[in-house]
Design an enzyme around this catalytic site. Structure first.
Site, short mmCIF file in Angstrom:
data_model
loop_
_atom_site.label_atom_id
_atom_site.label_comp_id
_atom_site.label_asym_id
_atom_site.label_seq_id
_atom_site.Cartn_x
_atom_site.Cartn_y
_atom_site.Cartn_z
N ASN A 1 13.67 -28.22 0.62
CA ASN A 1 15.02 -28.71 0.38
C ASN A 1 16.15 -28.40 1.61
OD1 ASN A 1 13.77 -28.90 -1.89
ND2 ASN A 1 15.50 -28.09 -3.41
N GLU B 1 15.52 -33.40 -1.20
CA GLU B 1 14.26 -32.63 -1.33
C GLU B 1 13.04 -33.18 -0.63
OE1 GLU B 1 13.90 -31.96 -5.47
OE2 GLU B 1 15.93 -31.52 -5.65
N ILE C 1 7.05 -32.67 2.79
CA ILE C 1 6.29 -33.11 4.11
C ILE C 1 4.72 -33.16 3.78
CG2 ILE C 1 5.57 -32.29 6.41
CD1 ILE C 1 8.32 -30.50 6.33
N PHE D 1 12.35 -39.86 -16.18
CA PHE D 1 11.10 -40.04 -16.84
C PHE D 1 10.89 -39.36 -18.17
CE2 PHE D 1 10.73 -40.42 -12.21
CZ PHE D 1 9.85 -41.74 -12.27
#
Length: 192
Positions: free
Chosen positions: A80, A129, A132, A159
């Site tokens: 983050n 956020e 990687i 969701f």
């Protein structure tokens, strides 16, 4: 999904890529075209549905601790960016899921990033956020991180279940890897 893309997922995304490969292979064995998200999950199911960021959006700041959900609950650890370091620039970015590049300690990696309020979790603040697409052995809190958002995959969504969210995240990673493998977004790295 081609075998080359499947193998690239393992190489580029470590254990997350291995999970994607396993799901993609299972889907192909069931006769499906790809490891698509669960029914009703909106998003870029292919690179044709991506919205290009023009110009690419560059963000930088130290890596800060988040909510602790990414790696533990979702299997998608995030780095983050500190909201204070982003300042008013955070207010100008449309919420959603993006992909592009991240630069950490002099190395450039592929990444996907959630920008927004995380409506599934009802956050009270807007966050950036990055995930990687590389497996790291240690945390890097406090280290400077620069990212460039090359394209937008989808809007942020609420969701109904963790399974639905994880399916969408897996799809986001797969589409991001496929898009970045085309070379069409390579020039964006110069912005880092």
């Amino acid at each position: 999904m081609s075998a080359t893309l499947l193998e690239a997922g393992v190489f580029l995304a470590g254990s997350a890529g291995a999970l994607l490969v396993a799901r993609a292979r299972a889907a192909m064995h069931r006769g499906l075209a790809s490891a698509a998200p669960a029914a009703g999950v909106a998003g870029a199911s292919s690179i044709k549905a991506i919205t290009r960021c023009s110009p690419p959006i560059v963000l930088s700041g130290p890596v800060s601790k988040g909510f602790g959900r990414g790696g533990k609950l979702l299997g998608c650890p995030t780095a983050n960016l500190d909201e204070a370091a982003l300042g008013s620039k955070l207010d100008t970015i449309e919420t959603g899921v993006y992909f592009g590049w991240a630069k950490l300690e002099g190395t450039v990696y592929k990444m996907v990033t959630s920008v927004g309020w995380n409506p599934t979790f009802h956050n009270d603040k807007k966050t950036v956020e990055p995930h990687i697409l590389h497996e790291f052995k240690a945390d890097f809190y406090g280290k400077p991180l620069s990212i460039v958002l090359s394209g937008r995959l989808r809007p942020e969504l609420e969701f109904k279940s963790m399974e639905e969210l994880i399916s969408a995240i897996d799809n986001d990673k797969a589409v991001a890897l496929e898009a970045l493998a085309t070379g069409a977004y390579d020039a964006d790295c110069a912005s880092l």
